[in-house]
Design a protein around this motif. Sequence first.
Motif, PDB file in Angstrom:
ATOM      1  N   GLY A 188       1.121  -1.249   0.058  1.00 53.95           N
ATOM      2  CA  GLY A 188       0.093  -0.130   0.031  1.00 53.95           C
ATOM      3  C   GLY A 188       0.882   1.172   0.083  1.00 53.95           C
ATOM      4  N   SER A 189       1.971   1.279   0.814  1.00 54.30           N
ATOM      5  CA  SER A 189       2.894   2.386   0.947  1.00 54.30           C
ATOM      6  C   SER A 189       3.457   2.617  -0.588  1.00 54.30           C
ATOM      7  CB  SER A 189       3.963   2.132   1.953  1.00 54.30           C
ATOM      8  OG  SER A 189       3.245   2.145   3.153  1.00 54.30           O
ATOM      9  N   LEU A 190       3.968   1.372  -1.139  1.00 52.65           N
ATOM     10  CA  LEU A 190       4.344   1.884  -2.673  1.00 52.65           C
ATOM     11  C   LEU A 190       3.276   2.521  -3.512  1.00 52.65           C
ATOM     12  CD1 LEU A 190       6.558  -1.300  -2.974  1.00 52.65           C
ATOM     13  CD2 LEU A 190       7.631   0.822  -3.304  1.00 52.65           C
ATOM     14  N   ALA A 191       2.286   1.913  -3.407  1.00 51.16           N
ATOM     15  CA  ALA A 191       1.102   2.389  -4.442  1.00 51.16           C
ATOM     16  C   ALA A 191       0.831   3.683  -4.092  1.00 51.16           C
ATOM     17  CB  ALA A 191      -0.176   1.569  -4.284  1.00 51.16           C
ATOM     18  N   VAL A 192       0.875   4.129  -2.959  1.00 52.03           N
ATOM     19  CA  VAL A 192       0.423   5.759  -2.528  1.00 52.03           C
ATOM     20  C   VAL A 192       1.761   6.351  -3.097  1.00 52.03           C
ATOM     21  CG1 VAL A 192       0.342   7.353  -0.719  1.00 52.03           C
ATOM     22  CG2 VAL A 192      -1.061   5.440  -0.616  1.00 52.03           C
ATOM     23  N   THR A 193       2.954   6.029  -2.850  1.00 51.01           N
ATOM     24  CA  THR A 193       4.182   6.797  -3.236  1.00 51.01           C
ATOM     25  C   THR A 193       4.412   6.783  -4.942  1.00 51.01           C
ATOM     26  OG1 THR A 193       5.205   5.686  -1.427  1.00 51.01           O
ATOM     27  CG2 THR A 193       6.673   6.858  -2.974  1.00 51.01           C
ATOM     28  N   LYS A 194       3.988   5.740  -5.575  1.00 50.46           N
ATOM     29  CA  LYS A 194       4.025   5.842  -7.002  1.00 50.46           C
ATOM     30  C   LYS A 194       3.127   6.924  -7.613  1.00 50.46           C
ATOM     31  CE  LYS A 194       6.144   1.307  -7.912  1.00 50.46           C
ATOM     32  NZ  LYS A 194       6.089   0.017  -8.578  1.00 50.46           N
ATOM     33  N   ASN A 195       1.862   6.955  -6.921  1.00 53.06           N
ATOM     34  CA  ASN A 195       0.967   7.878  -7.272  1.00 53.06           C
ATOM     35  C   ASN A 195       0.931   7.828  -9.059  1.00 53.06           C
ATOM     36  OD1 ASN A 195      -0.996   9.814  -6.857  1.00 53.06           O
ATOM     37  ND2 ASN A 195       0.410  11.495  -6.815  1.00 53.06           N
ATOM     38  N   ASP A 196       0.473   6.634  -9.371  1.00 52.06           N
ATOM     39  CA  ASP A 196       0.383   6.567 -11.002  1.00 52.06           C
ATOM     40  C   ASP A 196      -1.175   6.481 -11.397  1.00 52.06           C
ATOM     41  OD1 ASP A 196      -0.063   4.086  -9.917  1.00 52.06           O
ATOM     42  OD2 ASP A 196       1.323   2.810 -10.835  1.00 52.06           O
ATOM     43  N   GLY A 197      -2.078   6.922 -10.566  1.00 50.87           N
ATOM     44  CA  GLY A 197      -3.599   6.496 -10.731  1.00 50.87           C
ATOM     45  C   GLY A 197      -4.026   5.331 -10.655  1.00 50.87           C
ATOM     46  N   HIS A 198      -3.420   4.102 -10.238  1.00 55.24           N
ATOM     47  CA  HIS A 198      -4.012   2.856  -9.853  1.00 55.24           C
ATOM     48  C   HIS A 198      -4.433   2.431  -8.562  1.00 55.24           C
ATOM     49  CE1 HIS A 198      -3.076   1.888 -14.014  1.00 55.24           C
ATOM     50  NE2 HIS A 198      -1.878   1.940 -13.940  1.00 55.24           N
ATOM     51  N   TYR A 199      -3.777   3.344  -7.534  1.00 52.47           N
ATOM     52  CA  TYR A 199      -4.169   3.286  -6.222  1.00 52.47           C
ATOM     53  C   TYR A 199      -5.650   3.846  -5.638  1.00 52.47           C
ATOM     54  CZ  TYR A 199      -4.582   4.137  -0.934  1.00 52.47           C
ATOM     55  OH  TYR A 199      -4.607   4.072   0.198  1.00 52.47           O
ATOM     56  N   ARG A 200      -6.482   3.150  -5.176  1.00 50.92           N
ATOM     57  CA  ARG A 200      -8.004   3.417  -4.830  1.00 50.92           C
ATOM     58  C   ARG A 200      -8.016   3.438  -3.384  1.00 50.92           C
ATOM     59  NH1 ARG A 200      -8.595   1.206  -9.735  1.00 50.92           N
ATOM     60  NH2 ARG A 200      -9.005  -0.956  -8.987  1.00 50.92           N
ATOM     61  N   GLY A 201      -8.322   4.235  -2.668  1.00 51.91           N
ATOM     62  CA  GLY A 201      -8.640   4.561  -1.186  1.00 51.91           C
ATOM     63  C   GLY A 201      -7.911   5.599  -0.660  1.00 51.91           C
ATOM     64  N   ASP A 202      -8.033   5.895   0.466  1.00 50.20           N
ATOM     65  CA  ASP A 202      -7.499   7.060   1.226  1.00 50.20           C
ATOM     66  C   ASP A 202      -6.220   6.892   1.260  1.00 50.20           C
ATOM     67  OD1 ASP A 202      -6.687   9.194   2.873  1.00 50.20           O
ATOM     68  OD2 ASP A 202      -8.340   8.779   4.394  1.00 50.20           O
ATOM     69  N   PRO A 203      -5.563   8.017   0.864  1.00 48.56           N
ATOM     70  CA  PRO A 203      -3.951   8.139   0.709  1.00 48.56           C
ATOM     71  C   PRO A 203      -3.424   8.233   2.038  1.00 48.56           C
ATOM     72  CG  PRO A 203      -4.632   9.756  -0.747  1.00 48.56           C
ATOM     73  CD  PRO A 203      -6.015   9.180  -0.045  1.00 48.56           C
ATOM     74  N   ASN A 204      -3.979   8.497   3.031  1.00 49.38           N
ATOM     75  CA  ASN A 204      -3.550   8.674   4.369  1.00 49.38           C
ATOM     76  C   ASN A 204      -3.558   7.439   5.148  1.00 49.38           C
ATOM     77  OD1 ASN A 204      -3.421  11.418   4.263  1.00 49.38           O
ATOM     78  ND2 ASN A 204      -5.475  11.746   4.807  1.00 49.38           N
ATOM     79  N   TRP A 205      -4.069   6.470   4.722  1.00 48.58           N
ATOM     80  CA  TRP A 205      -4.197   4.915   5.203  1.00 48.58           C
ATOM     81  C   TRP A 205      -2.481   4.433   5.288  1.00 48.58           C
ATOM     82  CZ3 TRP A 205      -8.677   2.628   2.176  1.00 48.58           C
ATOM     83  CH2 TRP A 205      -9.951   3.173   2.794  1.00 48.58           C
ATOM     84  N   PHE A 206      -1.572   4.643   4.414  1.00 55.54           N
ATOM     85  CA  PHE A 206      -0.292   4.417   4.214  1.00 55.54           C
ATOM     86  C   PHE A 206       0.667   5.426   4.316  1.00 55.54           C
ATOM     87  CE2 PHE A 206      -2.914   1.214   1.795  1.00 55.54           C
ATOM     88  CZ  PHE A 206      -2.804   0.132   2.738  1.00 55.54           C
ATOM     89  N   MET A 207       1.732   5.251   4.947  1.00 58.77           N
ATOM     90  CA  MET A 207       2.748   6.312   4.840  1.00 58.77           C
ATOM     91  C   MET A 207       3.619   6.128   3.474  1.00 58.77           C
ATOM     92  SD  MET A 207       3.527   6.973   7.981  1.00 58.77           S
ATOM     93  CE  MET A 207       5.204   7.366   8.523  1.00 58.77           C
ATOM     94  N   LYS A 208       3.864   7.564   2.975  1.00 57.57           N
ATOM     95  CA  LYS A 208       4.428   7.626   1.700  1.00 57.57           C
ATOM     96  C   LYS A 208       5.924   7.168   1.977  1.00 57.57           C
ATOM     97  CE  LYS A 208       2.848  10.634  -1.574  1.00 57.57           C
ATOM     98  NZ  LYS A 208       3.129  12.030  -2.464  1.00 57.57           N
ATOM     99  N   LYS A 209       6.788   6.463   1.082  1.00 58.82           N
ATOM    100  CA  LYS A 209       8.198   5.997   1.193  1.00 58.82           C
ATOM    101  C   LYS A 209       8.876   7.429   0.948  1.00 58.82           C
ATOM    102  CE  LYS A 209       7.909   1.461   1.099  1.00 58.82           C
ATOM    103  NZ  LYS A 209       8.457   0.556   2.113  1.00 58.82           N
ATOM    104  N   ALA A 210      10.107   7.388   1.301  1.00 57.85           N
ATOM    105  CA  ALA A 210      10.841   8.429   0.920  1.00 57.85           C
ATOM    106  C   ALA A 210      11.470   8.496  -0.369  1.00 57.85           C
ATOM    107  CB  ALA A 210      12.120   8.430   2.021  1.00 57.85           C
ATOM    108  N   GLN A 211      11.524   9.539  -1.128  1.00 59.64           N
ATOM    109  CA  GLN A 211      11.824   9.800  -2.306  1.00 59.64           C
ATOM    110  C   GLN A 211      13.056  10.379  -2.570  1.00 59.64           C
ATOM    111  OE1 GLN A 211       8.626   9.972  -5.257  1.00 59.64           O
ATOM    112  NE2 GLN A 211       9.188   8.278  -3.826  1.00 59.64           N
ATOM    113  N   GLU A 212      13.977  10.026  -3.588  1.00 57.67           N
ATOM    114  CA  GLU A 212      14.915  10.655  -3.819  1.00 57.67           C
ATOM    115  C   GLU A 212      14.900  12.230  -4.118  1.00 57.67           C
ATOM    116  OE1 GLU A 212      18.774   9.254  -6.704  1.00 57.67           O
ATOM    117  OE2 GLU A 212      16.953   9.644  -7.663  1.00 57.67           O
ATOM    118  N   HIS A 213      16.038  13.007  -3.669  1.00 50.42           N
ATOM    119  CA  HIS A 213      15.880  14.309  -3.703  1.00 50.42           C
ATOM    120  C   HIS A 213      17.236  14.876  -4.337  1.00 50.42           C
ATOM    121  CE1 HIS A 213      14.610  18.424  -3.302  1.00 50.42           C
ATOM    122  NE2 HIS A 213      15.742  18.998  -2.534  1.00 50.42           N
TER     123      HIS A 213
END
Length: 201
Positions: A134-159
């Motif tokens: 779920g965390s990966l799905a929220v982090t990828k944010n590619d439009g396939h995740y359904r549900g409340d984004p707050n249910w899962f922690m976003k993974k750290a992104q490269e900066h």
Amino acid sequence: MANKGPSYGMSREVQSKIEKKYDEELEERLVEWIVMQCGSDVGRPDRGRLGFQVWLKNGVILSKLVNSLYPDGSKPVKVPENPPSMVFKQMEQVAQFLKAAEDYGVTKTDMFQTVDLYEGKDLAAVQRTLMALGSLAVTKNDGHYRGDPNWFMKKAQEHKREFTESQLQEGKHVIGLQMGSNRGASQAGMTGYGRPRQIIS
């Protein structure tokens, strides 16, 4: 599968510690997500560890879940028309889900073993894998995740940072304090190595 009797002594203590890690509140959140992600035709489990295990045990719902995170035409797991009834087919279906989850980006350390789910050995590990997915799905944010984004922690992104050539040149003239400092305490006035200490009585 061989019948497994009750465990005693150390085995019982270890098993009860593992069972205590299972989170009932997390179970509710995961069930909500799976139903939203896969559709209401997957049904809902009975509350508690056993209900959750029986619901996911044959691997079909897990396979539908991971397939729903991919675009149409590139589904990684073949879902059978009729749920498999034979033990090895069910375990094979779960193994296909695990392979697809790993390909999606879930790390090996977050994965459960097939027996953790099938024999109910460690359902907290199953929850961990679903949380990571779920965390990966929220982090990828590619439009396939359904549900409340707050249910899962976003993974750290490269900066990534971009520096100009002049900024890089300026950085070469700065002495970082990690390398030590040329100011402050010194060894002035100290005797050299090997000289005896002068003791005057």
